[in-house]
Design a protein around this motif. Structure first.
Motif, mmCIF file in Angstrom:
data_model
loop_
_atom_site.group_PDB
_atom_site.id
_atom_site.type_symbol
_atom_site.label_atom_id
_atom_site.label_comp_id
_atom_site.label_asym_id
_atom_site.label_seq_id
_atom_site.Cartn_x
_atom_site.Cartn_y
_atom_site.Cartn_z
ATOM 1 N N THR A 78 -4.522 -48.683 16.904
ATOM 2 C CA THR A 78 -4.644 -48.302 18.314
ATOM 3 C C THR A 78 -4.552 -46.796 18.544
ATOM 4 O O THR A 78 -4.745 -46.351 19.673
ATOM 5 N N THR A 79 -4.256 -46.037 17.531
ATOM 6 C CA THR A 79 -4.108 -44.589 17.714
ATOM 7 C C THR A 79 -4.909 -43.836 16.660
ATOM 8 O O THR A 79 -5.153 -44.335 15.568
ATOM 9 N N ASP A 80 -5.295 -42.633 17.036
ATOM 10 C CA ASP A 80 -5.985 -41.739 16.098
ATOM 11 C C ASP A 80 -4.951 -40.807 15.472
ATOM 12 O O ASP A 80 -4.896 -39.627 15.771
ATOM 13 N N ASP A 81 -4.131 -41.366 14.591
ATOM 14 C CA ASP A 81 -3.030 -40.577 14.025
ATOM 15 C C ASP A 81 -3.181 -40.335 12.522
ATOM 16 O O ASP A 81 -2.234 -39.919 11.863
ATOM 17 N N GLY A 82 -4.364 -40.559 11.978
ATOM 18 C CA GLY A 82 -4.575 -40.375 10.544
ATOM 19 C C GLY A 82 -4.359 -38.940 10.093
ATOM 20 O O GLY A 82 -3.759 -38.685 9.047
ATOM 21 N N ALA A 83 -4.844 -37.979 10.888
ATOM 22 C CA ALA A 83 -4.679 -36.565 10.527
ATOM 23 C C ALA A 83 -3.197 -36.188 10.533
ATOM 24 O O ALA A 83 -2.725 -35.475 9.637
ATOM 25 N N MET A 84 -2.473 -36.675 11.522
ATOM 26 C CA MET A 84 -1.044 -36.380 11.596
ATOM 27 C C MET A 84 -0.303 -36.995 10.406
ATOM 28 O O MET A 84 0.519 -36.338 9.762
ATOM 29 N N LYS A 85 -0.645 -38.241 10.063
ATOM 30 C CA LYS A 85 0.001 -38.889 8.918
ATOM 31 C C LYS A 85 -0.320 -38.158 7.617
ATOM 32 O O LYS A 85 0.550 -37.989 6.767
ATOM 33 N N ALA A 86 -1.573 -37.677 7.482
ATOM 34 C CA ALA A 86 -1.959 -36.944 6.270
ATOM 35 C C ALA A 86 -1.187 -35.628 6.172
ATOM 36 O O ALA A 86 -0.677 -35.275 5.107
ATOM 37 N N GLU A 87 -1.071 -34.920 7.294
ATOM 38 C CA GLU A 87 -0.349 -33.642 7.264
ATOM 39 C C GLU A 87 1.136 -33.849 6.986
ATOM 40 O O GLU A 87 1.742 -33.109 6.209
ATOM 41 N N LEU A 88 1.727 -34.857 7.571
ATOM 42 C CA LEU A 88 3.144 -35.150 7.311
ATOM 43 C C LEU A 88 3.354 -35.542 5.841
ATOM 44 O O LEU A 88 4.337 -35.134 5.216
ATOM 45 N N ALA A 89 2.433 -36.316 5.287
ATOM 46 C CA ALA A 89 2.539 -36.711 3.878
ATOM 47 C C ALA A 89 2.429 -35.495 2.969
ATOM 48 O O ALA A 89 3.151 -35.388 1.968
ATOM 49 N N LEU A 90 1.549 -34.552 3.320
ATOM 50 C CA LEU A 90 1.393 -33.339 2.515
ATOM 51 C C LEU A 90 2.619 -32.432 2.613
ATOM 52 O O LEU A 90 3.037 -31.830 1.624
ATOM 53 N N GLU A 91 3.204 -32.343 3.817
ATOM 54 C CA GLU A 91 4.428 -31.535 3.964
ATOM 55 C C GLU A 91 5.566 -32.119 3.133
ATOM 56 O O GLU A 91 6.308 -31.379 2.477
ATOM 57 N N ALA A 92 5.687 -33.431 3.140
ATOM 58 C CA ALA A 92 6.723 -34.082 2.326
ATOM 59 C C ALA A 92 6.441 -33.865 0.837
ATOM 60 O O ALA A 92 7.361 -33.574 0.061
ATOM 61 N N LEU A 93 5.185 -33.991 0.448
ATOM 62 C CA LEU A 93 4.801 -33.794 -0.950
ATOM 63 C C LEU A 93 5.095 -32.358 -1.392
ATOM 64 O O LEU A 93 5.590 -32.128 -2.501
ATOM 65 N N ARG A 94 4.810 -31.393 -0.515
ATOM 66 C CA ARG A 94 5.091 -29.983 -0.842
ATOM 67 C C ARG A 94 6.581 -29.783 -1.115
ATOM 68 O O ARG A 94 6.960 -29.158 -2.101
ATOM 69 N N ASP A 95 7.433 -30.316 -0.248
ATOM 70 C CA ASP A 95 8.879 -30.191 -0.451
ATOM 71 C C ASP A 95 9.317 -30.846 -1.757
ATOM 72 O O ASP A 95 10.134 -30.305 -2.499
#
Length: 181
Positions: A78-95
């Protein structure tokens, strides 16, 4: 120690220590597929050596380790949140990547310092899913000395002849040694 040894220690430090789990690849092709994500690709594209002294192979070497992280995320039902989920996953991966490498005892005890860390995150929605990529570069300073460049190829010593020059009429002392392996 050389760039390949640094790269292998980074791969060892990352394997199992991030959301990528065992999907840490080096060296390999850079093409990846959805079943591999999240994935980390490790390479050492740059190396710089600065001489420490004259007439001796002693260098302060900086090896740049490039870690490429890739994720894929879909929009919700129901939401267009794929970009947000991808960016959050990358920030976590970076840490996670930074912690795994910088806290690696095996790596830290063999290097001089982590000279610099740079990272960028990019999310692209050109396909069905949002593709995210992390580019993290760590400049690792380490010493390279004679032990990294020797043994020098040489001709094996087979024997030694020693003669001493003495005045005429004196017995000529000398020795001849034939060396065998």
């Amino acid at each position: 120690m050389n760039a390949a040894a640094v790269r292998q220690m980074v791969v060892t430090a990352l394997t199992g220590a991030t959301d990528a789990g065992s999907s840490v690849y080096s060296p390999r092709d850079w093409s990846t597929s959805a079943d591999m994500y999240p994935a980390l690709l490790v390479q050492t594209p740059f190396e710089q050596k600065k001489s420490q002294v004259r007439n001796t192979p002693a260098f302060t070497t900086i090896t740049t380790v490039r870690i490429t992280g890739r994720v894929q995320e879909y929009d919700g039902d129901t939401t267009d949140d794929g970009a947000m989920k991808a960016e959050l996953a990358l920030e976590a991966l970076r840490d996670q990547v930074e912690r795994a490498v910088i806290n690696s005892y095996e790596l830290t005890r063999k290097i001089q310092k982590y000279a610099e860390v740079r990272s960028t995150i990019n999310v692209d929605a050109d396909g069905e899913a949002h593709m995210g990529q992390l580019l993290l570069e760590i400049d690792i300073e380490h010493y390279q000395g004679p032990e990294d460049f020797y043994p020098v190829q040489s001709v094996p010593l087979e024997g030694v002849d020693i003669a001493i020059v003495v005045p005429d009429g004196t017995p000529q002392p000398g020795i001849s040694l034939n060396l065998q392996e």
